[in-house]
Design a protein around this motif. Sequence first.
Motif, PDB file in Angstrom:
ATOM      1  N   CYS A   1       0.846  -1.194   0.000  1.00 28.27           N
ATOM      2  CA  CYS A   1       0.000   0.000   0.000  1.00 28.27           C
ATOM      3  C   CYS A   1       0.880   1.242   0.000  1.00 28.27           C
TER       4      CYS A   1
ATOM      5  N   CYS B   1      -0.381   3.007   3.690  1.00 25.41           N
ATOM      6  CA  CYS B   1      -0.098   2.430   5.017  1.00 25.41           C
ATOM      7  C   CYS B   1       1.003   1.387   4.962  1.00 25.41           C
TER       8      CYS B   1
ATOM      9  N   SER C   1       1.078  -1.577   4.078  1.00 24.93           N
ATOM     10  CA  SER C   1       0.750  -2.996   4.269  1.00 24.93           C
ATOM     11  C   SER C   1       1.048  -3.755   2.988  1.00 24.93           C
TER      12      SER C   1
ATOM     13  N   CYS D   1      -5.716  -1.389  -1.371  1.00 24.89           N
ATOM     14  CA  CYS D   1      -5.198  -1.945  -0.116  1.00 24.89           C
ATOM     15  C   CYS D   1      -6.316  -2.603   0.696  1.00 24.89           C
TER      16      CYS D   1
ATOM     17  N   CYS E   1      -6.533  -0.484   4.222  1.00 27.44           N
ATOM     18  CA  CYS E   1      -7.018   0.900   4.363  1.00 27.44           C
ATOM     19  C   CYS E   1      -7.697   1.433   3.100  1.00 27.44           C
TER      20      CYS E   1
ATOM     21  N   GLY F   1      -6.259   2.187   0.396  1.00 27.45           N
ATOM     22  CA  GLY F   1      -5.352   3.094  -0.319  1.00 27.45           C
ATOM     23  C   GLY F   1      -4.862   2.520  -1.643  1.00 27.45           C
TER      24      GLY F   1
HETATM   25 ZN   LIG Z   1      -3.206   0.649   3.126  1.00 23.05          ZN
END
Ligand SMILES: [Zn+2]
Length: 427
Positions: free
Chosen positions: A5, A8, A10, A18, A21, A23
């Motif tokens: 991501c 964040c 991840s 993502c 989140c 994203g």
């Molecule tokens: Zn994220």
Amino acid sequence: MSIRCFECQSPAGDAPVCPACGGLLEVVPDPVDLDAPALKELFRQRRFAQHGPDRSGVWRYRELVHPRLAEPVTRPEGNTNLYRHDSLSAYAGLAGLQLKHEGENPSGSFKDRGMTVAVSEAKAQGARAVICASTGNTAASLASYAAFGGLPAIVVVPRDHTAPSKLAQSMAFGARVAAVRGSFDDALRLAEQASRSHGLALLNSVNPWRIEGQKTIMFELLDQLDWQSPDWIVVPAGNLGNTSAFGKALAEAKALGLIDRLPRLASVQAAGAAPFYRLFHNREAGYQPETSPETLASAIRIGDPRSWKKALFSLEVTDGLVEQVSDAEILDAKAAIDAAGIGCEPASAASLAGAAKLRAAGVIDEHARVVCILTGNFMKDSKTAVAYHQGALEGIPSKRANRPYEMDATTTAFAGFLDEVVVQGTA
Ligand SMILES: [Zn+2]
Ligand SMILES: *Cc1c(COP(=O)(O)O)cnc(C)c1O
């Protein structure tokens, strides 16, 4: 190579956004084993290839894009010209102006650079079909690469805001076309929903592989400049995929030691569709999508550019900025590019219009080495060109109009025409 991501950090699999989140995702490149001189030599050697992926201006740089894809779907793309022309240098007031013409890609726009990577990746993942929303060029490119690679394609386009030649490409290349009564932003929302509900691979520039492919506009440009960075790179900005890709490419090139200095990036929006311009110049107000984007440059008629966070990052790393230009400025710049014999579609000319405006304002120095990116081919939108030269566009003064003469097919009538254009020399 991994996907994470952008927001964040991840790790993410093949979800379109993502899972943690929501994203945007980005590709984290693998470390490259070769040092900068060895890489440059490898890229140079590949230019002599007669066949295969090395012929492609995308896959030639595969160590920096997608090193492990066995059989890419490539036509091949890239290898676009870098032009200089005195009339355009004069237009912008920049002796050191060059224009890189991404409209010289196989389907007529830069979209092919991202599409070869995204379609190849989707095919390798076993996607059952690919889908995108588009103002026309992404759809044309997707339709072409999907057909070439043997994948079914679905495209969602705004019915009333897609140039006929672009729609023609999608239809002719065999994509199933949803022509929606709405905007690009509506089309993207529908395509995103369909990708979730029906498990279709979404190949808009939210797809991180598109961005990886588009990075090669910068790698190929720097290669053409013998890895000497220009001072400025000026690019039209709609959904902000290119702005995002360019910053990522330049930062990676610098980190690898391929260049020793970052050029500054200038993104240019059409004034009627300029949410990114407003964000850049009023950060406190935050990001506000434009609910009714309006511009004749249909490829950048976008009110809610998905990649704005990545694009902002690109401007931060390159000390870049955002400019906006009116449709009259865009179409006059286009007329100048066309009259130089080069030609481009309307949105592309936002780069030259923006460079001229930034030069006039003293932001770009007169001695600066500046590269404008031309994003699409002239033939993509001949309708707007004809209307411009006939002075038929409302609110556009058509300062450089070259009207056709209409006359009876008689010697007398034609003599009058010849008298004007040849003898009096108005031609
Ligand atoms: Zn994220
Ligand atoms: C897609 C497109 C743009 C906009 O590019 P973004 O990466 O979405 O900002 C500009 N010009 C042309 C011709 C396009 O096809």
